[in-house]
Design an enzyme around this catalytic site. Structure first.
Site, mmCIF file in Angstrom:
data_model
loop_
_atom_site.group_PDB
_atom_site.id
_atom_site.type_symbol
_atom_site.label_atom_id
_atom_site.label_comp_id
_atom_site.label_asym_id
_atom_site.label_seq_id
_atom_site.Cartn_x
_atom_site.Cartn_y
_atom_site.Cartn_z
ATOM 1 N N GLY A 30 0.809 -1.204 0.000
ATOM 2 C CA GLY A 30 0.000 0.000 0.000
ATOM 3 C C GLY A 30 0.845 1.259 0.000
ATOM 4 C CB SER A 31 -0.176 4.662 0.969
ATOM 5 O OG SER A 31 -1.407 4.573 0.288
ATOM 6 C CB VAL A 32 4.701 2.199 3.134
ATOM 7 C CG1 VAL A 32 3.912 2.034 4.410
ATOM 8 C CG2 VAL A 32 4.758 0.902 2.366
#
Length: 328
Positions: A30-32
């Site tokens: 995801g957004s990491v």
């Protein structure tokens, strides 16, 4: 400093120890990864430290709509710069960066006709930070991650790749990526062996025969202003003022941290799940330690578990590993 993990069976809840999962389990994070996406766009020249504002809006291509978590239907369209895009975790901003890197002129509703070379371009920048390549750790069995298809039929997934919902990485790769940002752009191979020692005649430890020194794998070609912009965004994830900032739960940690949260839509045996992740460093102004974690295949209503776990890890670190009194 430490590497830990467990396997959890989502069906039964059974827990088994799996410390090496941190380096051999591939997870869609995801957004990491958005810090690497913004960094790549800066290196590519499609944005600059002084010209990086875009409008967060739903992206519609070929009849498919993709949007940021806070703006699913376009009711929260707003101008965001690069640091704010990290603060609020804007999927739209990252997709627009990918299309700019592909030299694709986006028109809402039109077909996504950009070339498949965009996959290699995005991954090339991610690789520089350690995402999708070997970290160089001195242990066998490390995974280098999993890449989704780069075919024309999957061109829409190049947009998913930009905000972390396509390729899979290991937690160790995420840690190396955040370390590279924290230390100013030098990717260093992690190691568990500190030194090799001889043995005395009585069987006790002898003299040091060889000491392991840090191995530099590559350096990121970014200007000071570009690096500063990314770090500002990671700081604002936790300490910013935007209503939609994603890391408020972490603001009580002392010394203060910079971070990127992540949520990925995943599936387990046909059922929808979520993966929560986090990449972070502390203290923000003088980084000493990185904490990276991922919690795959949680229930769709899981919230903030990644940040609650990070708070426990930081508390343990400052209590048992390094005293805050040693900071300068």
């Amino acid at each position: 400093i430490g590497m830990a993990g467990v396997d959890r069976n989502p069906s039964t809840g059974k827990i088994t120890t799996n410390a090496l999962g941190a380096m051999n389990s591939d997870i869609v994070m995801g957004s990491v990864v958005k810090g690497a996406m913004v960094s790549g766009a800066l290196m590519d020249g499609v944005i600059t430290p002084y010209n990086n504002t875009l409008t967060d809006k739903p992206i519609t291509v070929g009849g498919v709509k993709k949007a940021s978590w806070f703006n699913a239907n376009g009711g929260a369209d707003m101008a965001v710069n690069a640091s704010t895009a990290l603060e609020v975790s804007s999927n739209s901003y990252m997709m627009q960066l990918a299309m700019k890197e592909a030299k694709f002129n986006y028109v809402s509703g039109a077909a996504l006709t950009m070339g498949t070379s965009i996959f290699a371009k995005e991954r090339g920048y991610f690789n520089q930070f350690g995402l999708g390549v070997s970290t160089g750790i001195d242990l066998p069995g490390e995974s280098t991650g999993l890449r989704g298809s780069s075919s024309k039929a999957h061109i829409g997934n190049a947009l998913d790749l930009s905000f972390g919902n396509y390729d899979a990485y290991t937690v160790l790769q995420v840690a190396q990526y955040m370390s590279t940002i924290a230390n100013g752009g030098t990717r260093i191979a992690p190691h568990v062996v500190g030194s090799i020692r001889g043995t005395k005649s009585d069987g006790s430890l002898g003299a040091v025969k060889n000491s392991v020194t840090p191995k530099v794998l590559n350096r990121i070609d970014m200007t000071a202003a570009e690096k500063k912009l990314v770090k500002e965004g990671l700081y604002d994830v936790v300490h910013g003022s935007n209503t939609y900032k994603t890391g408020d739960e972490l603001s009580s940690i002392s010394p203060e941290i910079s971070a990127k949260t992540g949520t990925a839509q995943t599936y387990y045996k046909g059922s929808e799940t979520v993966t929560l992740s986090l990449a972070s460093y502390a203290p923000s102004t003088n980084p000493q330690v990185v904490v990276a974690l991922a919690m795959p295949n949680l229930g769709v209503n899981a919230e903030d578990n990644n940040m609650k776990l990070a708070k426990q890890i930081y508390s343990a670190y400052w209590k048992t590993v390094q005293s805050t009194s040693t900071l300068k």
